[in-house]
Motif scaffolding. Structure first.
Motif, PDB file in Angstrom:
ATOM      1  N   VAL A  47       0.863  -1.186   0.000  1.00 53.77           N
ATOM      2  CA  VAL A  47       0.000   0.000   0.000  1.00 53.77           C
ATOM      3  C   VAL A  47       0.901   1.238   0.000  1.00 53.77           C
ATOM      4  O   VAL A  47       1.388   1.674   1.043  1.00 53.77           O
ATOM      5  CB  VAL A  47      -0.954  -0.008   1.206  1.00 53.77           C
ATOM      6  CG1 VAL A  47      -1.826   1.231   1.205  1.00 53.77           C
ATOM      7  CG2 VAL A  47      -1.818  -1.264   1.171  1.00 53.77           C
ATOM      8  N   ALA A 157      -8.818  -2.134  -3.266  1.00 56.43           N
ATOM      9  CA  ALA A 157      -9.029  -2.083  -1.810  1.00 56.43           C
ATOM     10  C   ALA A 157      -9.540  -3.433  -1.313  1.00 56.43           C
ATOM     11  O   ALA A 157      -9.109  -3.956  -0.291  1.00 56.43           O
ATOM     12  CB  ALA A 157     -10.033  -0.983  -1.469  1.00 56.43           C
ATOM     13  N   ARG A 162      -8.779  -4.250   2.565  1.00 63.29           N
ATOM     14  CA  ARG A 162      -9.106  -3.051   3.347  1.00 63.29           C
ATOM     15  C   ARG A 162     -10.624  -2.918   3.473  1.00 63.29           C
ATOM     16  O   ARG A 162     -11.352  -3.183   2.529  1.00 63.29           O
ATOM     17  CB  ARG A 162      -8.521  -1.790   2.680  1.00 63.29           C
ATOM     18  CG  ARG A 162      -7.006  -1.760   2.690  1.00 63.29           C
ATOM     19  CD  ARG A 162      -6.484  -1.722   4.109  1.00 63.29           C
ATOM     20  NE  ARG A 162      -5.052  -1.931   4.165  1.00 63.29           N
ATOM     21  CZ  ARG A 162      -4.157  -0.952   4.368  1.00 63.29           C
ATOM     22  NH1 ARG A 162      -4.554   0.289   4.531  1.00 63.29           N
ATOM     23  NH2 ARG A 162      -2.877  -1.239   4.411  1.00 63.29           N
ATOM     24  N   LYS A 163     -11.054  -2.484   4.665  1.00 64.87           N
ATOM     25  CA  LYS A 163     -12.502  -2.387   4.910  1.00 64.87           C
ATOM     26  C   LYS A 163     -13.015  -0.955   4.811  1.00 64.87           C
ATOM     27  O   LYS A 163     -14.202  -0.712   4.649  1.00 64.87           O
ATOM     28  CB  LYS A 163     -12.832  -2.919   6.321  1.00 64.87           C
ATOM     29  CG  LYS A 163     -12.426  -4.374   6.530  1.00 64.87           C
ATOM     30  CD  LYS A 163     -13.431  -5.318   5.874  1.00 64.87           C
ATOM     31  CE  LYS A 163     -13.065  -6.779   6.068  1.00 64.87           C
ATOM     32  NZ  LYS A 163     -12.560  -7.393   4.824  1.00 64.87           N
ATOM     33  N   VAL A 165     -12.326   3.017   3.091  1.00 62.45           N
ATOM     34  CA  VAL A 165     -11.627   3.784   2.060  1.00 62.45           C
ATOM     35  C   VAL A 165     -11.921   5.263   2.272  1.00 62.45           C
ATOM     36  O   VAL A 165     -12.971   5.627   2.806  1.00 62.45           O
ATOM     37  CB  VAL A 165     -12.055   3.344   0.643  1.00 62.45           C
ATOM     38  CG1 VAL A 165     -11.559   1.948   0.319  1.00 62.45           C
ATOM     39  CG2 VAL A 165     -13.574   3.407   0.476  1.00 62.45           C
ATOM     40  N   SER A 230      -5.013   8.619   6.835  1.00 65.67           N
ATOM     41  CA  SER A 230      -5.024   7.267   6.258  1.00 65.67           C
ATOM     42  C   SER A 230      -3.787   6.498   6.694  1.00 65.67           C
ATOM     43  O   SER A 230      -3.854   5.293   6.945  1.00 65.67           O
ATOM     44  CB  SER A 230      -5.164   7.316   4.735  1.00 65.67           C
ATOM     45  OG  SER A 230      -3.978   7.728   4.153  1.00 65.67           O
ATOM     46  N   GLY A 234      -4.872   3.267   8.680  1.00 69.61           N
ATOM     47  CA  GLY A 234      -4.954   2.114   7.767  1.00 69.61           C
ATOM     48  C   GLY A 234      -6.122   2.202   6.801  1.00 69.61           C
ATOM     49  O   GLY A 234      -6.423   1.259   6.083  1.00 69.61           O
ATOM     50  N   VAL A 235      -6.783   3.363   6.757  1.00 64.92           N
ATOM     51  CA  VAL A 235      -7.852   3.551   5.771  1.00 64.92           C
ATOM     52  C   VAL A 235      -7.192   3.687   4.397  1.00 64.92           C
ATOM     53  O   VAL A 235      -6.173   4.370   4.256  1.00 64.92           O
ATOM     54  CB  VAL A 235      -8.672   4.821   6.098  1.00 64.92           C
ATOM     55  CG1 VAL A 235      -9.691   5.107   5.015  1.00 64.92           C
ATOM     56  CG2 VAL A 235      -9.371   4.671   7.432  1.00 64.92           C
ATOM     57  N   TYR A 236      -7.756   3.025   3.399  1.00 66.92           N
ATOM     58  CA  TYR A 236      -7.150   3.022   2.061  1.00 66.92           C
ATOM     59  C   TYR A 236      -7.506   4.314   1.329  1.00 66.92           C
ATOM     60  O   TYR A 236      -8.676   4.672   1.200  1.00 66.92           O
ATOM     61  CB  TYR A 236      -7.656   1.800   1.288  1.00 66.92           C
ATOM     62  CG  TYR A 236      -6.920   1.533  -0.001  1.00 66.92           C
ATOM     63  CD1 TYR A 236      -5.546   1.337  -0.018  1.00 66.92           C
ATOM     64  CD2 TYR A 236      -7.605   1.458  -1.208  1.00 66.92           C
ATOM     65  CE1 TYR A 236      -4.873   1.072  -1.204  1.00 66.92           C
ATOM     66  CE2 TYR A 236      -6.951   1.184  -2.402  1.00 66.92           C
ATOM     67  CZ  TYR A 236      -5.573   0.996  -2.385  1.00 66.92           C
ATOM     68  OH  TYR A 236      -4.907   0.736  -3.563  1.00 66.92           O
TER      69      TYR A 236
END
Ligand code: F0G
Length: 463
Positions: A47, A157, A162-163, A165, A230, A234-236
């Motif tokens: 990422v 994603a 990833r959950k 975004v 982010s 860890g948010v994409y």
């Protein structure tokens, strides 16, 4: 409640993912630093939004050896007749050009792309051209070109598990991300410049179920904030700095070439904001050229609004360290109200490779060009109309020849910003500085009595 029951690209019978030649390319796909002196490569599963070694932008690159582009052209045409979701999508139909997905069930599609190429003699005459065609991206599911990239970005994603975004947006990216993320069962988190996006776009984000955060700052400031958030959460991140978005967006150029039977136009003109779209068209055309899908590269035209034109100013005298952001960008074309465009190095590379020109257009020029596109029965949002305004100036300067084949990309639909339209036609539109904009092509609604004779008199007067 979120659901992932939407029809994704999974179909009852297994889809043949790739035509001959693309399976082998999949193995070669990597994230590559665009800085030639660096050129570091990273796995697609990492990422990353910028090169950890030198800080430059990244792009997805492939080793095109083994590609069978003649077969691909036939495959893409044949897929138009197919009912599989993956083949109905005007993005995934061209998946040999971005072969990194292993399983059709990972794909999130709302049947994006498939947008028309519309001729307009009236707009051509206004620009001083013999002809002009508009590639109208407003025909997309969320009514802007962002869907072309978002289907791929959200799919990535999902691939990497990833959950959540996120994006900052002048409105269209957020509308698109909200739709695709919700459709995929992911949580969309969007950041908006408070008070500076059109109501239509804000409403879309709410309707598609996004967590919507309005920040009292401009786009460029919020982008820095969202990148921090982010990284820490860890948010994409799904702004156009995300290289997978660009892979989807480049299919706009491929679909256009397919519609022109692979005869490249002389010019492709886009409005310039964060410059991801310029980068995407440049990459798509260059790859198509290297693969022998086309025999010439279209020149790239980029048009910025006068009050948010750092790339235009840079290109007057381009130097590697000479890019100066605009700290207080202002324009009524809020979609392109951006002063520090992240993708300017990619856009600059693309224009160096293909040739082209960058222009700027005033608020009055954009408003009038927009009304001309409307009168052609086509319509678009303000940022999109910057294309026609800029083309007109480039033709007047002799940069674009009257007989050259020009395609302008209309990036968003007419209904994205109805407030602007009403004010223009009723003589109430003002520049951000408060100067009145003349309704050169104004079309005032009339109030009439409930009386047939009176209405017939009105009709006689206008017919
Ligand atoms: N036209 C429209 C309608 C847009 O929404 C945008 C960008 C652009 C043109 C410029 O494209 O940034 O790739 O140069 N909108 C972004 C957003 C910034 O947040 O929706 P670009």
């Amino acid at each position: 409640m979120r659901s992932s029951t939407l029809e994704t690209a999974s179909a009852p019978s297994p889809v043949t993912l790739y035509a001959h030649g693309a399976e082998t390319l999949k193995a070669s796909a990597a994230l590559v630093c665009i800085e030639v002196a660096c050129g570091e490569r990273y796995a697609l599963s990492e990422v990353l939004y910028q090169c950890p070694r030198c800080g430059s932008l990244l792009e997805v690159a492939y080793d095109w050896r083994g590609a069978d582009s003649t077969l691909w052209k036939q495959t893409w045409r044949a897929r138009r007749m197919d009912n599989q979701a993956l083949n109905q999508s005007g993005v995934w139909r061209y998946r040999e050009m971005f072969p990194f997905v292993d399983d059709a069930a990972q794909v999130v599609t709302l049947r994006e792309g498939n947008t028309p190429l519309l001729q307009s003699p009236g707009a051509a005459q206004y620009a001083g051209l013999h002809s002009i065609a508009f590639k109208h991206q407003g025909f997309n599911p969320t009514h802007s070109f962002k869907d072309n990239g978002m289907t791929v970005g959200v799919t990535q994603a999902r691939r990497i598990g990833r959950k959540r975004v996120a994006c900052v947006s002048t409105g269209n990216t957020s509308a698109s991300m909200a739709a695709y993320a919700s459709a995929a069962g992911l949580t969309p988190v969007i950041f908006l410049p408070h008070g500076n996006i059109s109501f239509g776009k804000l409403s879309q984000a709410l309707e598609y179920g996004a967590l919507t955060l309005q920040v009292d700052a401009n786009f460029d400031q919020i982008l820095a904030l969202v990148r921090q958030v982010s990284e820490r959460s860890g948010v994409y991140l799904l702004n156009s700095i995300n290289p997978f978005r660009i892979e989807g967006q480049k299919t706009m150029g491929l679909e256009l070439l397919d519609q022109l039977d692979w005869q490249a136009p002389d010019w492709l003109v886009v409005p310039g904001g964060n410059l991801g779209n310029t980068a995407a068209f440049g990459k798509g055309f260059l790859e198509a050229y290297r693969l022998g899908l086309i025999s010439k590269l279209p020149k790239l035209g980029v048009v910025q609004a006068e009050g948010a034109a750092p790339f235009y100013r840079f290109m007057l005298d381009p130097k590697p360290k000479g890019f100066v952001p605009e700290t207080n960008p202002e324009t009524l074309a809020t979609a392109i109200r951006i002063g520090d465009p992240v993708s300017w190095p990619k856009a600059w590379n693309a224009i160096r490779e293909a040739g082209g020109a960058v222009e700027s257009a005033s608020e009055q020029e954009i408003a009038d060009a927009k009304a001309v596109i409307g009168r052609a029965g086509i319509g678009c949002e303000p940022a999109s109309a910057a294309t026609l305004a800029g083309i007109r100036k480039l033709v007047a300067k002799g940069v674009i020849g009257a007989d050259e084949q020009v395609v302008a990309v209309l990036t968003g639909s007419v209904l994205k910003d109805p407030d602007y339209i009403f004010k223009y036609h009723t003589g109430q539109l003002k520049t951000p500085g408060g100067e009145p904009i003349v309704s050169t092509f104004g079309n005032q609604p009339m109030v009439v009595p409930n009386d047939a004779d009176a209405i017939l008199r009105v009709l006689d007067g206008v017919a």
